[in-house]
Design an enzyme around this catalytic site. Structure first.
Site, PDB file in Angstrom:
ATOM      1  CG  ASP A  60      -1.920   1.080   1.286  1.00 55.95           C
ATOM      2  OD1 ASP A  60      -1.778   2.077   0.549  1.00 55.95           O
ATOM      3  OD2 ASP A  60      -2.876   0.953   2.084  1.00 55.95           O
ATOM      4  CG  LEU A  82       1.187   4.756 -13.766  1.00 49.63           C
ATOM      5  CD1 LEU A  82       2.027   3.618 -14.302  1.00 49.63           C
ATOM      6  CD2 LEU A  82       0.200   5.211 -14.829  1.00 49.63           C
ATOM      7  CB  ALA A  84      -4.923   6.815  -8.895  1.00 51.88           C
ATOM      8  CB  THR A 135      -7.201  12.360 -14.771  1.00 50.96           C
ATOM      9  OG1 THR A 135      -8.375  12.443 -15.564  1.00 50.96           O
ATOM     10  CG2 THR A 135      -7.488  13.061 -13.443  1.00 50.96           C
ATOM     11  CG  ASP A 136      -9.063  14.488 -19.413  1.00 54.11           C
ATOM     12  OD1 ASP A 136      -9.480  13.755 -18.489  1.00 54.11           O
ATOM     13  OD2 ASP A 136      -9.425  14.342 -20.592  1.00 54.11           O
ATOM     14  CD  GLU A 137     -12.596  12.228 -15.006  1.00 55.88           C
ATOM     15  OE1 GLU A 137     -13.371  12.519 -14.084  1.00 55.88           O
ATOM     16  OE2 GLU A 137     -12.505  11.085 -15.483  1.00 55.88           O
ATOM     17  CE1 TYR A 161      -9.358   9.582 -10.498  1.00 57.19           C
ATOM     18  CE2 TYR A 161     -10.730  10.524 -12.228  1.00 57.19           C
ATOM     19  CZ  TYR A 161      -9.531   9.960 -11.822  1.00 57.19           C
ATOM     20  OH  TYR A 161      -8.525   9.778 -12.721  1.00 57.19           O
ATOM     21  CE  LYS A 165      -4.707  11.170 -10.450  1.00 55.93           C
ATOM     22  NZ  LYS A 165      -3.525  10.297 -10.148  1.00 55.93           N
ATOM     23  N   PRO A 216     -25.668   0.275 -20.989  1.00 58.47           N
ATOM     24  CG  PRO A 216     -24.700   0.328 -18.865  1.00 58.47           C
ATOM     25  CD  PRO A 216     -24.883  -0.554 -20.058  1.00 58.47           C
ATOM     26  NE  ARG A 225     -15.875  12.251 -19.916  1.00 54.24           N
ATOM     27  CZ  ARG A 225     -16.868  13.111 -19.713  1.00 54.24           C
ATOM     28  NH1 ARG A 225     -17.130  14.042 -20.636  1.00 54.24           N
ATOM     29  NH2 ARG A 225     -17.609  13.051 -18.632  1.00 54.24           N
ATOM     30  N   PRO A 293     -24.670  12.070 -11.009  1.00 52.71           N
ATOM     31  CG  PRO A 293     -25.166  11.868  -8.740  1.00 52.71           C
ATOM     32  CD  PRO A 293     -24.811  11.062  -9.954  1.00 52.71           C
ATOM     33  N   GLY A 294     -23.346  15.376 -11.290  1.00 52.72           N
ATOM     34  CA  GLY A 294     -22.155  16.148 -11.632  1.00 52.72           C
ATOM     35  C   GLY A 294     -21.406  15.659 -12.853  1.00 52.72           C
TER      36      GLY A 294
END
Length: 354
Positions: A60, A82, A84, A135-137, A161, A165, A216, A225, A293-294
């Site tokens: 960990d 890496l 995450a 990440t690009d998020e 998330y 990050k 879905p 994306r 959500p979001g």
């Protein structure tokens, strides 16, 4: 033998990176550190059994003592971080694990790396690198006509998330500016390819299609994306590790903006061609579901800095990369069935039953 230390090396991107790195017979060895949560899979690394260049440690990254021992034993010349928690839906249902792994874990790893780096003599000290994969998020959501995310786009994370990050990115930056740790950060767009855990859009669509289950699609399916083949991402990481300027960030993108519905349609058409079912098209299984959500509307990466400074650009188009991906899943049904059992199936039943 010189080593690099890779965290999260049994996960999707991490395992692809380790496998690609060790395909080069002249490559440094890898100390592969992974906690082996539901998304970590030792079977992905089965081809490395008996390879003396690969050392696996179930550790960990929040365990400072274990990290210190690994640094002391193997004396890596670089860290590729890496590890995450990465699934937005999971972060909505249970944000605590994301705070622990993505923020506390990154902090603990930075502290261990800083202590090790500070003990080095020259020239290894100047040559050491800490590469943080993000990440690009972290940049938030774009409107349809907004320019793509660049390395100077302000952070505006919208999910637990992406917020975790973003926090880890800021910690990495701070360790460079405060302590001089030679760090590099990459912010990538949506990855896809072999060994992708089937909770994300592309592998989930393939698995459900083949199982005859609904496909879905959130909301109206028009969320956009940018898609990056994982092999291209791994080559970008190698390039940044070798030639990137310490303290800099580099966006890694595939130049492939697609709506989620476009992606699902393309997957169905490929499956109709490569693995046709009796009667009808896989498109018949598409089912629109309540939006999460979001849900960010659009991500798009401007990767020109990476091409301009380091000469990197993706090899795969969306069409070539997706065809390779679908074929891999058709050829590796046993791997998919194995990872979709156990804890993953229980989690899906609990949170997606409706």
């Amino acid at each position: 033998m010189p080593h690099i230390l890779v965290t999260g090396g049994a996960g999707f991107i991490g395992a692809n990176f380790v496998l690609a790195w060790l395909r080069n017979s002249a490559a440094d060895g890898v100390v592969n550190v992974d906690k082996l949560t539901y998304a970590g899979n030792r079977k992905t690394l089965s081809s490395l059994e008996g390879d003396s260049r690969h050392v696996f440690s179930q550790t960990d990254i929040c365990d400072r003592g274990a990290l210190d021992r690994l640094f002391a034993t193997y004396q890596p010349r670089a860290v590729v971080h890496l590890a995450a928690e990465s699934h937005v839906d999971r972060s909505i249902h249970g944000p605590g694990e994301f705070i622990q792994t993505n923020i506390v874990g990154t902090f603990t790893l930075l502290e261990a790396a800083r202590a090790y780096w500070g003990s080095l003599e020259e020239p290894p000290k100047s040559a050491f690198r800490f590469l943080h994969v993000s990440t690009d998020e972290v940049f938030g959501s774009l409107d349809a006509n907004d320019p793509q995310f660049s390395e100077t786009t302000p952070y505006a994370p919208n999910s637990p998330y992406s917020a975790s990050k973003a926090a880890s990115d800021h910690l990495v930056r701070a360790y460079h500016h405060t302590y001089g740790l030679p760090v590099l950060t990459t912010n990538c767009s949506n990855n896809y390819g072999p060994y992708h855990f089937p909770e994300k859009l592309i592998p989930l669509t393939i698995a459900n299609a083949l199982a005859g289950k609904p496909l879905p699609v959130y909301g109206d399916g028009l969320n956009v994306r940018d898609w990056l083949y994982v092999g291209d991402h791994c080559s970008a990481i190698r390039e940044v590790l070798a030639c990137g300027r310490p303290g800099e960030t580099y966006n890694v993108g595939g130049w492939n903006e697609k709506t989620n519905l476009d992606v699902v349609h393309t997957l169905c058409d490929l499956l109709d061609e490569l693995h046709p079912k009796s009667g009808g098209s896989y498109r018949d299984q598409i089912q629109f579901v309540k939006d999460r959500p979001g849900h960010d509307r659009r991500y798009a990466i401007d990767a020109r800095k990476l091409e301009r400074e380091l000469g990197w650009k993706p090899v795969e188009t969306f069409e070539t990369g997706l065809r390779k991906t679908v074929q891999w899943y058709l050829d590796n049904h046993a791997w998919v069935q194995d990872v979709m059992s156990g804890e993953y199936r229980n989690w899906v039943a609990k949170h997606y039953a409706a």
